[in-house]
Enzyme design. Structure first.
Site, PDB file in Angstrom:
ATOM      1  N   TRP A  18      -1.710  -0.011  -8.723  1.00 19.18           N
ATOM      2  CA  TRP A  18      -1.891   1.279  -8.061  1.00 19.18           C
ATOM      3  C   TRP A  18      -3.245   1.869  -8.380  1.00 19.18           C
ATOM      4  CZ3 TRP A  18       0.771   1.859  -3.974  1.00 19.18           C
ATOM      5  CH2 TRP A  18       2.041   1.307  -3.884  1.00 19.18           C
ATOM      6  N   ASP A  88      -2.172  10.242 -10.597  1.00 20.35           N
ATOM      7  CA  ASP A  88      -1.154   9.756  -9.672  1.00 20.35           C
ATOM      8  C   ASP A  88       0.136   9.628 -10.477  1.00 20.35           C
ATOM      9  OD1 ASP A  88       0.597   8.334  -8.099  1.00 20.35           O
ATOM     10  OD2 ASP A  88      -0.719   6.603  -7.804  1.00 20.35           O
ATOM     11  N   LYS A 112       8.802   9.282  -3.127  1.00 22.31           N
ATOM     12  CA  LYS A 112       9.338   9.258  -4.490  1.00 22.31           C
ATOM     13  C   LYS A 112       9.969  10.616  -4.813  1.00 22.31           C
ATOM     14  CE  LYS A 112       7.394   5.311  -5.800  1.00 22.31           C
ATOM     15  NZ  LYS A 112       8.105   4.142  -6.230  1.00 22.31           N
TER      16      LYS A 112
HETATM   17  C1  PLP Z   1       2.089   4.840  -8.995  1.00 22.71           C
HETATM   18  C2  PLP Z   1       2.201   4.795  -7.494  1.00 22.71           C
HETATM   19  N1  PLP Z   1       1.174   5.277  -6.759  1.00 22.71           N
HETATM   20  C3  PLP Z   1       1.237   5.262  -5.413  1.00 22.71           C
HETATM   21  C4  PLP Z   1       2.331   4.790  -4.743  1.00 22.71           C
HETATM   22  C5  PLP Z   1       2.296   4.779  -3.235  1.00 22.71           C
HETATM   23  O1  PLP Z   1       2.968   5.859  -2.731  1.00 22.71           O
HETATM   24  P1  PLP Z   1       2.919   6.062  -1.125  1.00 22.71           P
HETATM   25  O2  PLP Z   1       3.649   4.895  -0.559  1.00 22.71           O
HETATM   26  O3  PLP Z   1       3.616   7.363  -0.895  1.00 22.71           O
HETATM   27  O4  PLP Z   1       1.482   6.084  -0.735  1.00 22.71           O
HETATM   28  C6  PLP Z   1       3.409   4.286  -5.454  1.00 22.71           C
HETATM   29  C7  PLP Z   1       4.571   3.748  -4.738  1.00 22.71           C
HETATM   30  O5  PLP Z   1       5.456   3.120  -5.282  1.00 22.71           O
HETATM   31  C8  PLP Z   1       3.344   4.295  -6.866  1.00 22.71           C
HETATM   32  O6  PLP Z   1       4.367   3.819  -7.594  1.00 22.71           O
END
Ligand code: PLP
Length: 118
Positions: A18, A88, A112
Site C-alpha cells: 500500500w 493511510d 473499510k
Molecule cells: C492500507 C490500505 N490502504 C489503501 C487501501 C485501498 O483502499 P481503497 O480500495 O478504498 O482505495 C487498502 C485496502 O485494503 C488498504 O488496506
C-alpha cells in the site's frame, strides 16, 4: 496536491504494497523522497525512526500505519520535526484511540469504514 502547499517534494516511508501504491500516485504530482524502506527486510518490519532520512523541506511525511497485505503495523508515533504527518489508516482506523492532533491528515478507504460500522 493541497498537502504540498507549494512544496515540490514529499517524504514517504515504504513499508509494503500500500505504501508502494501511495508512492506511485504521489510521483504524479511531486518529487517523492523515500525516507525509509523495509524492502531489504522483505517488508517484515517498520523502519525505525533513526533509519529515516526526512527532507525538512517536504510538504508532508506519509506513512501507511497498517500494511494490510504484509501485516506491518506502527505501534509508535513518528517524529516528523513539525512537517505534517499523513497516515493511510485504511485497515485499522477506529481500532484503537488515536491522538489525531499529532497528524496533519488521516485517511482511510471508505469501504473499510463502512465495514467497521456494519
Ligand atoms: C492500507 C490500505 N490502504 C489503501 C487501501 C485501498 O483502499 P481503497 O480500495 O478504498 O482505495 C487498502 C485496502 O485494503 C488498504 O488496506
Amino acid at each position: 496536491m493541497n498537502l504540498l502547499r507549494g512544496k515540490s517534494s514529499a517524504d514517504y516511508v515504504h513499508t509494503g504494497e500500500w505504501a508502494k501504491k501511495a508512492i506511485t500516485e504521489a510521483g504524479k504530482f511531486c518529487s517523492v523522497n523515500v525516507a525509509a524502506s523495509s524492502a531489504d527486510r522483505n517488508f517484515a518490519m517498520c523502519p525505525r525512526q533513526p533509519m529515516w532520512k526526512l527532507n525538512p523541506d517536504s510538504g508532508y511525511v506519509h506513512i501507511t500505519s497498517n500494511e494490510t497485505i504484509g501485516g506491518i503495523e506502527y505501534h509508535w508515533l513518528p517524529d516528523t520535526g513539525g512537517v505534517p504527518l499523513v497516515a493511510d489508516m485504511s485497515s485499522h482506523i477506529l481500532a484503537r484511540p488515536v491522538d489525531v492532533a499529532k497528524y496533519g491528515l488521516i485517511y482511510a478507504g471508505a469501504q473499510k469504514i463502512s465495514a467497521l460500522l456494519d
